[in-house]
Design a protein around this motif. Structure first.
Motif, PDB file in Angstrom:
ATOM      1  N   MET A  79       0.831  -1.203   0.000  1.00  0.00           N
ATOM      2  CA  MET A  79       0.000   0.000   0.000  1.00  0.00           C
ATOM      3  C   MET A  79       0.867   1.255   0.000  1.00  0.00           C
ATOM      4  O   MET A  79       0.608   2.202  -0.753  1.00  0.00           O
ATOM      5  N   LEU A  80       1.896   1.277   0.821  1.00  0.00           N
ATOM      6  CA  LEU A  80       2.770   2.446   0.908  1.00  0.00           C
ATOM      7  C   LEU A  80       3.457   2.722  -0.430  1.00  0.00           C
ATOM      8  O   LEU A  80       3.594   3.874  -0.844  1.00  0.00           O
ATOM      9  N   LYS A  81       3.861   1.665  -1.105  1.00  0.00           N
ATOM     10  CA  LYS A  81       4.531   1.834  -2.387  1.00  0.00           C
ATOM     11  C   LYS A  81       3.566   2.297  -3.474  1.00  0.00           C
ATOM     12  O   LYS A  81       4.005   2.723  -4.551  1.00  0.00           O
ATOM     13  N   ASP A  82       2.276   2.247  -3.183  1.00  0.00           N
ATOM     14  CA  ASP A  82       1.257   2.656  -4.149  1.00  0.00           C
ATOM     15  C   ASP A  82       0.759   4.083  -3.911  1.00  0.00           C
ATOM     16  O   ASP A  82      -0.103   4.568  -4.653  1.00  0.00           O
ATOM     17  N   TYR A  83       1.283   4.754  -2.891  1.00  0.00           N
ATOM     18  CA  TYR A  83       0.825   6.115  -2.580  1.00  0.00           C
ATOM     19  C   TYR A  83       0.945   7.048  -3.782  1.00  0.00           C
ATOM     20  O   TYR A  83       0.051   7.861  -4.051  1.00  0.00           O
ATOM     21  N   GLY A  84       2.063   6.970  -4.492  1.00  0.00           N
ATOM     22  CA  GLY A  84       2.269   7.870  -5.626  1.00  0.00           C
ATOM     23  C   GLY A  84       1.197   7.701  -6.679  1.00  0.00           C
ATOM     24  O   GLY A  84       0.716   8.691  -7.258  1.00  0.00           O
ATOM     25  N   LYS A 135      10.705   0.834   1.745  1.00  0.00           N
ATOM     26  CA  LYS A 135      11.442  -0.417   1.566  1.00  0.00           C
ATOM     27  C   LYS A 135      10.955  -1.446   2.570  1.00  0.00           C
ATOM     28  O   LYS A 135      10.777  -1.134   3.744  1.00  0.00           O
ATOM     29  N   ASP A 136      10.721  -2.644   2.095  1.00  0.00           N
ATOM     30  CA  ASP A 136      10.524  -3.746   3.024  1.00  0.00           C
ATOM     31  C   ASP A 136      11.842  -3.968   3.748  1.00  0.00           C
ATOM     32  O   ASP A 136      12.919  -3.751   3.176  1.00  0.00           O
ATOM     33  N   CYS A 194       1.643 -13.160   0.146  1.00  0.00           N
ATOM     34  CA  CYS A 194       1.310 -12.744  -1.223  1.00  0.00           C
ATOM     35  C   CYS A 194       1.766 -11.314  -1.484  1.00  0.00           C
ATOM     36  O   CYS A 194       2.232 -10.985  -2.577  1.00  0.00           O
ATOM     37  N   THR A 195       1.628 -10.471  -0.468  1.00  0.00           N
ATOM     38  CA  THR A 195       1.997  -9.066  -0.630  1.00  0.00           C
ATOM     39  C   THR A 195       3.494  -8.873  -0.774  1.00  0.00           C
ATOM     40  O   THR A 195       3.939  -7.850  -1.287  1.00  0.00           O
ATOM     41  N   LEU A 196       4.273  -9.850  -0.338  1.00  0.00           N
ATOM     42  CA  LEU A 196       5.729  -9.784  -0.495  1.00  0.00           C
ATOM     43  C   LEU A 196       6.140 -10.308  -1.865  1.00  0.00           C
ATOM     44  O   LEU A 196       6.849  -9.636  -2.612  1.00  0.00           O
ATOM     45  N   GLN A 197       5.647 -11.524  -2.212  1.00  0.00           N
ATOM     46  CA  GLN A 197       6.118 -12.143  -3.452  1.00  0.00           C
ATOM     47  C   GLN A 197       5.377 -11.661  -4.694  1.00  0.00           C
ATOM     48  O   GLN A 197       5.985 -11.493  -5.758  1.00  0.00           O
ATOM     49  N   HIS A 198       4.086 -11.406  -4.585  1.00  0.00           N
ATOM     50  CA  HIS A 198       3.315 -10.965  -5.760  1.00  0.00           C
ATOM     51  C   HIS A 198       3.143  -9.445  -5.794  1.00  0.00           C
ATOM     52  O   HIS A 198       3.238  -8.838  -6.855  1.00  0.00           O
ATOM     53  N   GLY A 199       2.856  -8.852  -4.633  1.00  0.00           N
ATOM     54  CA  GLY A 199       2.629  -7.410  -4.586  1.00  0.00           C
ATOM     55  C   GLY A 199       3.903  -6.604  -4.743  1.00  0.00           C
ATOM     56  O   GLY A 199       3.987  -5.680  -5.558  1.00  0.00           O
ATOM     57  N   GLN A 200       4.949  -6.953  -3.958  1.00  0.00           N
ATOM     58  CA  GLN A 200       6.202  -6.198  -4.000  1.00  0.00           C
ATOM     59  C   GLN A 200       7.267  -6.849  -4.879  1.00  0.00           C
ATOM     60  O   GLN A 200       8.356  -6.295  -5.046  1.00  0.00           O
ATOM     61  N   LYS A 201       6.963  -8.033  -5.412  1.00  0.00           N
ATOM     62  CA  LYS A 201       7.893  -8.745  -6.297  1.00  0.00           C
ATOM     63  C   LYS A 201       9.233  -9.010  -5.609  1.00  0.00           C
ATOM     64  O   LYS A 201      10.309  -8.847  -6.205  1.00  0.00           O
TER      65      LYS A 201
END
Length: 406
Positions: A253-258, A279-280, A308-315
């Protein structure tokens, strides 16, 4: 995918964004093979391709029904389909838009309305959630067993390490994690101290906004986002290197703020800057020299659940695993590691039957072969897995801290 949006959406911000996403889809169906709900239900409408068609129909003028809403509600937003998709379809964003449109055009039963309002009124607010949790602990002896086991173990709240360093990063404390597992960021502070970085907590910041965003309340989510940006901005101007998230769900979510604030004249540039700094914790430690601590034989063998949010969301698939292995932990193989555990934010509350099926499948995979401890990277997964696991479930950064304190 060919589209013919209705006049209602053709020139709207939502419509233009959705149309661009829809046009990237080539109908291949690769996404269905990795969709958890399609695997459980076997219904095309409960897979990404089917949900994409339903959202397309709404944008083209069809009236959504309660059945449409149910199919979208059943989506975990795990984004496994995005990892599989050869065309780069941004399904996670599309399903958010679809849910907003359906929510505006359908009437939920009163019980669903009240549950969703309660979740939005409590979870994003640490003080309210702490009070509710305290009441739960008091009532635990009177609760049915299936409810009592959902209460997380009590945690002690301590201050971060106080040693100062020239290099500073901001801690994302969040909402639920700050109440249930404050030890996660305490452990993070100690580890960062060892490599010469100071973790700074900004008390004015709070929930990332994901709860409201995924419950089709985007305007409420944007209020949380703007508040966080205001809280962090003086520290960013003072030279903070990063905003460190230890909850991978919040990190997405934080990385999607922009992106979410791209049309806000006041906050667009700041939001983009904030997103670039997020950054994670695994990204911060990926190349750090953490040494080779002595690992007790009782916790040597670890099953890692990659959220899922680590491997798929944040790659960031494989990053935590590589850190744990480099330090000296032995990771057990996990079958179908790409599949969701069923937590998915509020999903375990709103879709309990499907959530429990996914939980059972995930724990079987994590505990075959047996591990001494299960580690993960997101508070929701950690709490969900702990309700039924046969071994301790812990955030991987706490596990790392545990051995580095030896």
């Amino acid at each position: 995918m060919q589209t013919n949006l209705s006049e209602t959406y053709r020139d709207s911000v939502q419509g233009k964004e959705a149309e661009a996403i829809l046009r990237a889809c080539v109908h291949c169906g690769f996404c269905t093979a990795t969709c958890p709900t399609y695997q459980l239900l076997g219904d095309e409408l409960d897979g990404p391709r089917g949900r994409i068609y339903q959202i397309k129909q709404i944008l083209e003028g069809a009236t959504p029904t309660a059945t449409t809403r149910l199919h979208l509600d059943r989506c975990l937003t795990c984004r496994s389909c995005e990892t599989t998709c050869p065309s780069g379809v941004q399904y996670g964003r599309l399903v958010d838009i679809g849910r907003e449109l359906v929510e505006a055009q359908t009437q939920r039963p009163l019980s669903e309305q009240l549950t969703r309002k309660a979740l939005k009124a409590v979870l994003p607010y640490p003080q309210r959630f702490r009070l509710l949790l305290s009441l739960g602990y008091l009532a635990k002896p009177l609760l049915p067993a299936h409810l009592a086991k959902k209460l997380p173990t009590k945690s002690q709240v301590e201050s971060f390490a106080t040693q100062t360093h020239t290099r500073k990063v901001l801690a994302f404390d969040g909402c639920v994690q700050s109440v249930v597992t404050p030890a996660t960021n305490q452990a993070t502070a100690r580890i960062l101290q060892k490599i010469g970085i100071e973790l700074v907590s900004v008390k004015e910041a709070g929930c990332c906004g994901a709860v409201n965003q995924h419950l089709a309340s985007p305007h409420e989510a944007l209020d949380f986002i703007r508040r966080n940006i205001d809280a962090w901005w003086p520290h960013i101007e003072a030279g903070a290197e990063a905003i460190v998230s230890t909850a991978s769900g919040c990190g997405v979510m934080l990385k999607d703020y922009g992106h979410l604030l791209q049309h806000d004249a006041t906050y667009a540039a700041k939001a983009l800057k904030v997103s670039s700094l997020v950054k994670d914790i695994s990204e911060v430690l990926r190349d750090a020299d953490l040494g080779k601590p002595e690992i007790p034989s009782t916790i040597k063998k670890v099953a890692f659940h990659s959220p899922c949010t680590l491997q798929h969301g944040q790659k960031l698939a494989g990053v935590v695993e590589s850190i744990l292995q480099k330090v000296g932990f032995a990771l057990t193989p996990v079958a179908d590691a790409h599949l969701c555990c069923g937590s998915a934010g509020t999903y375990s509350i709103l879709q309990p039957e499907l959530s429990q099926q996914l939980l059972g499948n995930k724990l079987k995979a994590l505990q075959t072969p047996p591990a001494q401890v299960i580690a993960t990277a997101n508070i929701g997964c950690q709490m969900h897995l702990a309700t039924a696991a046969n071994v301790r479930v812990v955030h991987w950064i706490e596990l790392l801290d545990e051995v580095m304190l030896q």
